[in-house]
Design an enzyme around this catalytic site. Structure first.
Site, PDB file in Angstrom:
ATOM      1  N   CYS A   2       0.844  -1.183   0.000  1.00 11.93           N
ATOM      2  CA  CYS A   2       0.000   0.000   0.000  1.00 11.93           C
ATOM      3  C   CYS A   2       0.882   1.235   0.000  1.00 11.93           C
ATOM      4  CB  CYS A   2      -0.954   0.086   1.197  1.00 11.93           C
ATOM      5  SG  CYS A   2      -2.048  -1.322   1.321  1.00 11.93           S
ATOM      6  N   ARG A  27       3.613  -0.409  -4.915  1.00 15.08           N
ATOM      7  CA  ARG A  27       3.284  -0.901  -3.582  1.00 15.08           C
ATOM      8  C   ARG A  27       1.918  -1.596  -3.545  1.00 15.08           C
ATOM      9  NH1 ARG A  27       6.882   1.588  -0.034  1.00 15.08           N
ATOM     10  NH2 ARG A  27       5.677   0.802   1.710  1.00 15.08           N
ATOM     11  N   TRP A  74      -2.862  -2.720  -1.669  1.00 18.35           N
ATOM     12  CA  TRP A  74      -2.610  -4.140  -1.894  1.00 18.35           C
ATOM     13  C   TRP A  74      -3.409  -4.843  -0.802  1.00 18.35           C
ATOM     14  CZ3 TRP A  74      -0.379  -8.425   0.627  1.00 18.35           C
ATOM     15  CH2 TRP A  74      -0.105  -9.525  -0.213  1.00 18.35           C
ATOM     16  N   ASN A  98      -1.005   2.201   5.679  1.00 23.85           N
ATOM     17  CA  ASN A  98      -0.169   1.156   5.088  1.00 23.85           C
ATOM     18  C   ASN A  98       0.345   0.312   6.246  1.00 23.85           C
ATOM     19  OD1 ASN A  98       1.869  -0.340   3.800  1.00 23.85           O
ATOM     20  ND2 ASN A  98       3.343   1.317   4.067  1.00 23.85           N
ATOM     21  N   GLY A  99       0.164  -1.016   6.155  1.00 26.35           N
ATOM     22  CA  GLY A  99       0.638  -1.879   7.244  1.00 26.35           C
ATOM     23  C   GLY A  99      -0.468  -2.815   7.687  1.00 26.35           C
ATOM     24  N   GLU A 478      15.832 -17.993 -10.363  1.00 24.51           N
ATOM     25  CA  GLU A 478      15.433 -16.588 -10.581  1.00 24.51           C
ATOM     26  C   GLU A 478      14.715 -16.436 -11.935  1.00 24.51           C
ATOM     27  OE1 GLU A 478      14.912 -13.898  -9.220  1.00 24.51           O
ATOM     28  OE2 GLU A 478      15.147 -12.346 -10.737  1.00 24.51           O
ATOM     29  N   LYS A 482      10.885 -15.060 -12.357  1.00 24.63           N
ATOM     30  CA  LYS A 482      10.516 -13.942 -13.231  1.00 24.63           C
ATOM     31  C   LYS A 482       9.355 -14.346 -14.159  1.00 24.63           C
ATOM     32  CE  LYS A 482      13.015 -10.517 -12.285  1.00 24.63           C
ATOM     33  NZ  LYS A 482      12.637 -10.958 -10.945  1.00 24.63           N
ATOM     34  N   GLU A 485       6.142 -14.670 -12.171  1.00 22.07           N
ATOM     35  CA  GLU A 485       5.668 -13.367 -11.682  1.00 22.07           C
ATOM     36  C   GLU A 485       4.908 -12.582 -12.742  1.00 22.07           C
ATOM     37  OE1 GLU A 485       9.546 -11.771 -10.444  1.00 22.07           O
ATOM     38  OE2 GLU A 485       8.571 -11.021  -8.650  1.00 22.07           O
ATOM     39  N   HIS A 501      15.844 -36.838 -10.553  1.00 20.07           N
ATOM     40  CA  HIS A 501      15.324 -37.225  -9.238  1.00 20.07           C
ATOM     41  C   HIS A 501      13.889 -36.748  -9.035  1.00 20.07           C
ATOM     42  CE1 HIS A 501      19.202 -38.757  -8.166  1.00 20.07           C
ATOM     43  NE2 HIS A 501      19.771 -37.603  -8.468  1.00 20.07           N
ATOM     44  N   LYS A 600       5.431  -4.816  -4.870  1.00 20.05           N
ATOM     45  CA  LYS A 600       6.890  -4.823  -4.830  1.00 20.05           C
ATOM     46  C   LYS A 600       7.443  -4.831  -3.410  1.00 20.05           C
ATOM     47  CE  LYS A 600      10.788  -2.736  -7.014  1.00 20.05           C
ATOM     48  NZ  LYS A 600      11.137  -4.046  -7.550  1.00 20.05           N
TER      49      LYS A 600
HETATM   50  C1  G6P Z   1       8.580  -8.877  -3.485  1.00 18.51           C
HETATM   51  C2  G6P Z   1       9.013  -8.361  -4.840  1.00 18.51           C
HETATM   52  C3  G6P Z   1      10.258  -9.103  -5.301  1.00 18.51           C
HETATM   53  C4  G6P Z   1      11.351  -8.983  -4.251  1.00 18.51           C
HETATM   54  C5  G6P Z   1      10.875  -9.475  -2.878  1.00 18.51           C
HETATM   55  C6  G6P Z   1      11.882  -9.120  -1.793  1.00 18.51           C
HETATM   56  O1  G6P Z   1       8.117 -10.176  -3.601  1.00 18.51           O
HETATM   57  O2  G6P Z   1       7.979  -8.501  -5.787  1.00 18.51           O
HETATM   58  O3  G6P Z   1      10.716  -8.538  -6.518  1.00 18.51           O
HETATM   59  O4  G6P Z   1      12.455  -9.733  -4.641  1.00 18.51           O
HETATM   60  O5  G6P Z   1       9.656  -8.821  -2.535  1.00 18.51           O
HETATM   61  O6  G6P Z   1      11.945  -7.734  -1.680  1.00 18.51           O
HETATM   62  P1  G6P Z   1      13.190  -6.936  -1.150  1.00 18.51           P
HETATM   63  O7  G6P Z   1      12.745  -5.503  -1.227  1.00 18.51           O
HETATM   64  O8  G6P Z   1      13.425  -7.379   0.260  1.00 18.51           O
HETATM   65  O9  G6P Z   1      14.339  -7.230  -2.025  1.00 18.51           O
END
Ligand code: G6P
Length: 605
Positions: A2, A27, A74, A98-99, A478, A482, A485, A501, A600
């Site tokens: 948020c 956010r 969010w 926010n929180g 990773e 991606k 996501e 395995h 994010k």
């Molecule tokens: C969220 C974001 C990711 C990020 C993760 C950790 O899931 O969408 O892109 O890697 O948080 O965030 P940070 O700010 O701790 O790297």
């Protein structure tokens, strides 16, 4: 999660408030709302979906009022709906939050028992009721904020307007980010500097427990003990003020292209031009028996990859933990361990809690963060800034490669401090590896069209498998993250040697297997594993280099990634994986910067 913004100035603020939350969409973007005070009344507009929906509403039916608050959500408590959208208005107060208020159920029962009724399922509406009651009894918004804060459990940043005062905004925070700023005739509050960067030159970052009263041209901050305080002011950074995506189709693509510039910036900052020494605060880690690296999401994969470097270059045993696991596990910690926490935002709830756990037992932590005034940066004993500038794409790109660069430089410096590598070897690594990295990324970006052609075929697949060995194994994870996501393709990253395995059972005719296979000592082994998958119907796509391409093409589709020294390879391959995900998401018609259900900055557990 948020984003909140507040503004007060000499003209109607609603439109600027909406622009502010638009810059905070990373956010959350489930719903958005804005409220202003005008003529003794709080007026608001709210809309489900991204901020653009609210923008249309506000453009059609403008809101008067020179002071107001806005929110992009969010969803945590209650589905994305107009009723659950902030601001919540109860009696004389309007609130954005926010929180998470952890004791909201208990507080709600208490409020129901005295006849209060609720319009939403949010924890925030509980706060609005409490503030309304407190204001009714004490008449002072700052006192009301203080009184109510003591009743709240959890983390929060709150912005408030009151109907009786069209010339003020109020705010408070606990373990949630909040910045304030004043300009002649105006004042602002926001979750981060980028939301208000177009309007201000400098910001103050509030600390845990602070309350602020904002009036035109003046801000009063009180700390937890009710003392008036002045928090340090810093200038707005260029990257915070940047408005848009420029020529790029998304923030993510813009940020992929910014990587070479970020890496150059890091090189200039981390390596002393005159002496050639790496200047990073890692000295206290050098005599430890083991390193503990911890993070979430993409940052966790940066840690997994860096483990190879810390072990190989610095000879340091290393364990890597998801922060959400480390914090609840009663981990065996001692002063023989060095702890490193990695985070783009510096505010991810689990990583912050793990850092606090480590500091609470007397260990000193190193935080590698992108947002330098974040809670992690403030609370860690040592900090390395990753200097990537504001990252808006929800899928992390430039922050990830910047984390890798900071971790690689740390590993080299630790290797030197531990006597594993001599000064001249450090110089060779700087000249022959670090200096080649920005160019490696540039050359990989030049392969974008070819990656796009492949990625378009991925978009319609039900699943994809990524494989690698050594440092390419975390990269495989990773790459899969991606793709999940932003392209919503079910993807998993495996150590190539593990395929047999279990994961081989997933292979059907045409299942995409993306192999990260630079021509190194493990190349042949990786290729054998790809062959085993291909023999069962998989369709391989092998990312390799000029030395590996001949062999790779015998197995299936393959692409040459620029040939660079082994330690520089992950930067090139990471870029290729980012481009694959971006192009697949675009081909699927997805909103790359606003993937469904995600945000994010994850400030909830
Ligand atoms: C969220 C974001 C990711 C990020 C993760 C950790 O899931 O969408 O892109 O890697 O948080 O965030 P940070 O700010 O701790 O790297």
């Amino acid at each position: 999660m948020c984003g909140i913004v507040g503004m007060i100035n000499g003209h109607p603020v609603a439109s600027d408030l909406v622009s502010g939350i638009q810059r905070l969409e990373y956010r959350g973007y489930d719903s958005a709302g804005v409220a202003t005070v005008d003529g003794g009344q709080i007026r608001r507009r709210r809309a489900v979906g991204p901020v653009s929906a609210l923008r249309s509403l506000v453009d059609q039916v403008p809101l008067p009022g020179h002071a107001g608050i806005a929110h992009t959500r969010w969803a945590t408590h209650g589905a994305p709906s107009e009723a659950n959208a902030h601001p919540h208005v109860v009696g004389a107060v309007g609130v954005v939050h926010n929180g998470i208020i952890e004791n909201h159920d208990e507080l709600r029962d208490e409020l129901l028992a005295i006849g209060r009724t609720f319009e939403s399922q949010t924890d925030t509406e509980v706060v609005a009721h409490l503030l309304d009651l407190a204001l009714e009894s004490c008449g002072d918004p700052m006192m009301a904020l203080r009184e109510v804060s003591t009743r709240l459990e959890g983390s929060f940043a709150i912005g408030m307007i009151v109907s009786s005062d069209p010339d003020a905004l109020y705010a408070t925070c606990r373990n949630g980010p909040l910045v304030v700023a004043q300009e002649p005739g105006a004042a602002y509050l926001a979750s981060d500097g980028s939301a208000i960067a177009p309007f201000v030159d400098a910001i103050q970052v509030l600390e845990c427990g602070d309350r602020a009263e904002l009036r035109r041209g003046h801000i009063r901050v009180l700390d937890e003990r009710d003392r008036e305080v002045e928090r340090p002011t810093r200038s707005v950074r260029e990257s915070e003020a940047e408005a848009g995506m420029g020529e790029f189709p998304s923030f993510m693509m813009k940020e992929i292209h910014e990587q070479p510039e970020v890496l150059e910036r890091q090189l200039a900052a981390y390596v002393d031009g005159a002496t050639g020494a790496i200047r990073l605060p890692v000295e206290t880690l050098a005599d430890k028996d083991q390193l503990i690296l911890s993070a979430c999401g993409t940052s966790y994969y940066a840690c997994l990859l860096a483990r190879y470097w810390f072990e190989e270059i610095a000879g340091m045993p290393c364990r890597v933990d998801l922060a959400s696991e480390l914090r609840y596990r009663n981990p065996a910690l001692s002063d023989r361990h060095g702890a490193i926490f990695v985070s783009q935002s510096g505010e991810t709830a689990d990583t912050l809690a793990a850092l606090r756990l480590v500091e609470s037992v007397g260990m000193r932590s190193l935080a590698i963060v992108n947002v330098e005034e974040s809670a992690m940066a403030r609370e860690a004993s040592f900090v390395i800034g990753t200097l990537a500038g504001t990252e808006r794409g929800v899928a992390s790109t430039k922050a990830f490669t910047a984390q890798l660069f900071a971790l690689l430089c740390s590993a080299i410096e630790l290797g030197r401090l531990r006597g594993r590598i001599a000064d001249d070897e450090v110089q060779s690594l700087i000249n022959e590896v670090l200096h080649t990295i920005p160019q490696a990324v540039i050359l990989t970006i030049a392969c974008s069209a070819r990656l796009q052609a492949y990625a378009e075929s991925l978009a319609s697949q039900p699943r994809a498998i990524f494989v690698g060995r050594g440092p390419s194994f975390p990269l495989a994870m990773e790459g899969a993250l991606k793709l999940k996501e932003i392209a919503y393709v079910h993807a998993e990253g495996f150590a190539a040697g593990e395929l047999k395995h279990g994961p081989l059972a997933l292979i059907e005719e045409g299942t995409p297997v993306i192999a990260i296979a630079p021509h190194d000592a493990l190349f042949e082994k990786s290729l054998s594993n790809v062959q085993e998958a291909a023999a069962r119907g998989a369709a391989p796509f092998i990312l390799t280099d000029a030395d590996g391409i001949g062999r790779a093409l015998k197995l299936g589709d393959a692409l040459v990634i620029p040939q660079v020294p082994a330690l520089a390879q992950p930067f090139a391959y990471a870029t290729a994986l980012q481009l694959i995900a971006h192009h697949a998401a675009t081909a699927a018609g997805n909103d790359v910067d606003r993937p469904r259900n995600l945000a994010k900055s994850v400030t909830v557990e």
